[in-house]
Design an enzyme around this catalytic site. Structure first.
Site, PDB file in Angstrom:
ATOM      1  N   ASP A  69      43.778  38.057  43.269  1.00  0.00           N
ATOM      2  CA  ASP A  69      43.971  38.526  44.696  1.00  0.00           C
ATOM      3  C   ASP A  69      44.454  39.389  45.109  1.00  0.00           C
ATOM      4  OD1 ASP A  69      42.165  36.459  45.221  1.00  0.00           O
ATOM      5  OD2 ASP A  69      43.673  34.567  45.041  1.00  0.00           O
ATOM      6  N   HIS A  92      36.267  40.443  42.782  1.00  0.00           N
ATOM      7  CA  HIS A  92      37.161  41.508  43.507  1.00  0.00           C
ATOM      8  C   HIS A  92      36.402  42.126  44.552  1.00  0.00           C
ATOM      9  CE1 HIS A  92      39.004  42.917  39.275  1.00  0.00           C
ATOM     10  NE2 HIS A  92      39.741  41.358  40.284  1.00  0.00           N
TER      11      HIS A  92
END
Length: 430
Positions: free
Chosen positions: A13, A41
């Site tokens: 992340d 993503h």
């Protein structure tokens, strides 16, 4: 003639996808070499809605680029087809001209996901995304796995999918079991998704190496991050593939002789999804919620795959030293500088740990040891100005410049890119 790498240095992340999307126009190929549908993503191309990518590489928004899902990726056909459909709904075409899948990548079968869910709802839950990754990896290393090439034999592949579901069905409570005909319907739907990917299947190892030898530039995009690496991460709170640079090279079939620049991505806001130690974790839930931001925003601190709220911590330079060392990081990209003011007027940054009565600058690589580490903090003043529109380092508030310089001084690696928002243009090139 080189392969550059973007790799995560924390727990995932970090914003790898947005930095890949930022520079993808400079490369002929953007390639994924590890992870699977458990990775997420988010990229926001110019004048477009956010793209939530899980298996498709982050160069897909560029029409003239080749995106490759390498042999080290665990491919979930159903979720990949859904992802491709979602991408195409935005107006981006996905064809065999811009997306190839390795013929030797291992396939996630329906029963892998079922087994993962069974474990997560039982006493041995590990906080996984229930994407079947641990179980497809287990089959791979037991040499019982099924690879993309098996799609060319649909009858045999259907039998394997069905038999796996039968075995899973036997482990379910009687009230949850399905009939054989229902299991066959599930198996056939999975096979249909798998067969639709046949036009994308290729010997991607040959493709990448031929293109490298021809002088093309390749960008390798890492999934997850260093501290989730199966070998070097906080075992056992890790994923089931190698998330390091060397793991990416193996997952693409590329020799280290082609390795170019390694960009390590870290975010200014420390977070973690799922179980496992978080040495600098913030226990004040009100503060943690303020740092997370509003659920649903492209850059809020909720899992891109699970939408679970991420656990929040103070910035941790100790963990970064391990990741920089093993990955051979040449430069840093720091994301979410614009979120730092959410911490308040003062910010704590961990620069060392105390473990077993001793001060150490790097972190031990096991979950059990990390649980017994105490952070030693340096306090930083926080700025109040909105930096989301700043594009030059010298235009940042002095406190923001000092924050970035602390990374460089402590870690010994230059910060070359600074994210001040989720959009492609919201980056400072330093």
């Amino acid at each position: 003639m080189s392969l550059d790498v973007v790799v995560g240095l924390q727990r995932g992340d970090e914003g790898k996808g947005r930095f890949v999307d930022l520079v993808a126009d400079k490369y002929a190929i953007i390639a994924r070499g590890n992870g699977g549908a458990n990775a997420g993503h988010t990229v926001i191309p110019d004048s477009m809605e956010p793209l939530a990518l899980h298996q498709v590489p982050s160069g897909i928004a560029y029409p003239d680029k080749l995106n490759i899902i390498g042999n080290g990726v665990y491919v979930d056909p159903k979720r990949l087809v859904d992802e491709i459909n979602d991408i195409q709904a935005t107006g981006i075409k996905v064809t065999a001209d811009n997306l190839l899948i390795s013929d030797i990548a291992h396939l996630v079968l329906p029963h892998h996901i079922g087994l993962d869910s069974l474990r997560e709802f039982g006493a041995n839950a590990q906080g996984s995304t229930q994407s079947g990754i641990a179980y497809v990896a287990a089959d791979k290393y037991l040499r019982e796995g099924v690879r993309m090439e098996s799609i060319t034999q649909p009858a045999a592949l259907l039998d394997l999918a069905y038999e796996g579901l039968v075995r899973l069905n036997q482990q379910l409570p009687q009230s949850q079991r399905q009939s054989k005909s229902e299991l066959m319907v599930t198996a056939k739907a999975w096979l249909k998704s798998a067969e639709s990917l046949l036009p994308h299947m290729a010997d991607t190892v040959e493709v990448i190496n031929d293109r490298l030898q021809a002088g093309d530039q390749v960008l390798a995009e890492g999934a997850q991050a260093y501290w989730l690496d199966i070998n070097h991460g906080m075992y056992p709170a890790v994923t089931s593939s190698s998330t390091t640079v060397s793991g990416l090279l193996d997952g693409l079939g590329v020799s280290p002789k082609y390795l170019g620049t390694v960009t390590g991505v870290a975010k200014a806001v420390k977070s973690h999804v799922g179980s496992g130690p978080l040495v600098t974790e913030i226990k004040d839930e009100e503060l943690a919620n303020r740092i997370r931001g509003a659920r649903g925003q492209a850059d809020s601190e909720y899992g891109a795959t699970t939408q679970r709220p991420r656990r929040i911590g103070y910035p941790d330079l100790v963990e970064l030293r391990n990741a920089i060392r093993v990955n051979g990081v040449d430069e840093l990209a720091v994301s979410k500088l614009d979120h730092v003011p959410r911490y308040g007027n003062n910010l704590l940054v961990a620069t060392s740990y105390t473990y077993q009565g001793k001060t150490r600058l790097t972190a031990p690589s096991s979950a059990a040891a990390l649980e017994n580490c105490k952070p030693n903090y340096e306090q930083q003043k926080v700025w109040s100005q909105d930096v989301s529109k700043v594009r030059k380092f010298q235009d940042l508030p002095p406190e923001a410049q000092q924050f970035i310089e602390l990374f460089e001084t402590e870690l010994g690696v230059p910060v070359k890119k600074i994210g001040v928002g989720p959009e492609r243009k919201q980056v400072i090139i330093k």
